[in-house]
Design a protein around this motif. Sequence first.
Motif, mmCIF file in Angstrom:
data_model
loop_
_atom_site.group_PDB
_atom_site.id
_atom_site.type_symbol
_atom_site.label_atom_id
_atom_site.label_comp_id
_atom_site.label_asym_id
_atom_site.label_seq_id
_atom_site.Cartn_x
_atom_site.Cartn_y
_atom_site.Cartn_z
ATOM 1 N N VAL A 1 -1.726 -3.313 4.154
ATOM 2 C CA VAL A 1 -0.927 -2.799 5.275
ATOM 3 C C VAL A 1 0.246 -1.990 4.718
ATOM 4 O O VAL A 1 0.971 -2.481 3.852
ATOM 5 N N PRO A 2 0.453 -0.763 5.180
ATOM 6 C CA PRO A 2 1.597 0.030 4.701
ATOM 7 C C PRO A 2 2.901 -0.720 4.949
ATOM 8 O O PRO A 2 3.082 -1.333 6.006
ATOM 9 N N SER A 3 3.814 -0.659 3.985
ATOM 10 C CA SER A 3 5.021 -1.468 4.104
ATOM 11 C C SER A 3 6.257 -0.714 3.627
ATOM 12 O O SER A 3 6.170 0.307 2.937
ATOM 13 N N ILE A 4 7.421 -1.249 4.025
ATOM 14 C CA ILE A 4 8.717 -0.810 3.541
ATOM 15 C C ILE A 4 9.512 -2.064 3.194
ATOM 16 O O ILE A 4 9.186 -3.161 3.647
ATOM 17 N N MET B 1 0.847 -1.192 0.000
ATOM 18 C CA MET B 1 0.000 0.000 0.000
ATOM 19 C C MET B 1 0.877 1.235 0.000
ATOM 20 O O MET B 1 1.826 1.340 0.769
ATOM 21 N N THR B 2 0.589 2.169 -0.857
ATOM 22 C CA THR B 2 1.334 3.427 -0.902
ATOM 23 C C THR B 2 0.628 4.445 -0.019
ATOM 24 O O THR B 2 -0.508 4.821 -0.260
ATOM 25 N N THR B 3 1.324 4.884 1.019
ATOM 26 C CA THR B 3 0.757 5.810 1.980
ATOM 27 C C THR B 3 1.736 6.939 2.205
ATOM 28 O O THR B 3 2.933 6.694 2.385
ATOM 29 N N PRO B 4 1.296 8.182 2.184
ATOM 30 C CA PRO B 4 2.219 9.290 2.423
ATOM 31 C C PRO B 4 2.870 9.172 3.791
ATOM 32 O O PRO B 4 2.231 8.713 4.745
ATOM 33 N N PRO B 5 4.129 9.540 3.916
ATOM 34 C CA PRO B 5 4.786 9.492 5.223
ATOM 35 C C PRO B 5 4.062 10.355 6.233
ATOM 36 O O PRO B 5 3.512 11.406 5.902
ATOM 37 N N ALA C 1 -0.950 -4.118 11.467
ATOM 38 C CA ALA C 1 -2.356 -3.715 11.348
ATOM 39 C C ALA C 1 -2.974 -3.528 12.730
ATOM 40 O O ALA C 1 -3.750 -2.588 12.957
ATOM 41 N N ALA C 2 -2.626 -4.409 13.668
ATOM 42 C CA ALA C 2 -3.147 -4.293 15.031
ATOM 43 C C ALA C 2 -2.663 -3.008 15.691
ATOM 44 O O ALA C 2 -3.425 -2.330 16.397
ATOM 45 N N GLY D 1 2.308 2.738 11.486
ATOM 46 C CA GLY D 1 2.879 1.408 11.340
ATOM 47 C C GLY D 1 3.381 1.135 9.941
ATOM 48 O O GLY D 1 2.831 1.647 8.957
ATOM 49 N N ARG D 2 4.420 0.318 9.878
ATOM 50 C CA ARG D 2 4.948 -0.163 8.611
ATOM 51 C C ARG D 2 5.376 -1.613 8.768
ATOM 52 O O ARG D 2 6.086 -1.956 9.726
ATOM 53 N N ALA D 3 4.956 -2.449 7.829
ATOM 54 C CA ALA D 3 5.420 -3.830 7.779
ATOM 55 C C ALA D 3 6.730 -3.862 7.005
ATOM 56 O O ALA D 3 6.822 -3.316 5.907
#
Length: 227
Positions: free
Chosen positions: A214-217, A1-5, A192-193, A201-203
């Motif tokens: 889920v936002p990830s790196i 998922m692409t989410t702004p910082p 996610a929790a 959060g970032r996975a």
Amino acid sequence: MTTPPASPDTLQAVLLDSGGVLMRPIGGRWNPRADFEQTVLAHAPSITPEQFTAAIAAGDRFFAASSSTPDYDDYHRLMLHHLGVEPTSRLLADLRREVPPSVFLETYPDVEETLEELRRRGVRMAVVSDAWPGLPDLHAGLGIDRFFEAYAISAVLGCNKPDPRMYHHASAALELAPAQCLFVDDDPDLVAAAIELGYAGRALCRDTPADPDVPSITSLTELLQFF
């Protein structure tokens, strides 16, 4: 998922899982420790590889059924029972004897440099991990304990992630609100929790496909963009 910082003005700390984020086992197996077979064979030399495989699988089931990280000796006793080996005090002591963490653990290549830069930028850091009480000592042996102000450890708190107490213990120790903390874990469900509880959060998906929900790196160094 692409989410702004998230805004750097909002985030002040990073809460990091340990295994799979900061360090990994040399040889690929977390539990039991890599020298388990060698130690048991010194007491019971007739145990076969097949017996060890079955006993370790039983230990995995024991972990899965536990609501928090189980007692180390209880874990070893269960596997020794499956091996038909008496869990003498000497054998149990040998299985938990101290060895340099670098013998069986290593940090990921992106860890120390990233933590150094986060600290230079004034970012506070804590660990949130399903682990035994000796985790800070393992980090000390790997040279990374100096970065962390607090530890939330399942075997100490009596619960595992995603129990809210795990996350809240770390943020409370830093005297910060959840929204001021970025939680990082290699398990997207645990991220996610944390997000549900109000944390950023970032996975961390170094070698696994990202969960689109889920936002990830893909590298720990990507944390620097948030600060």
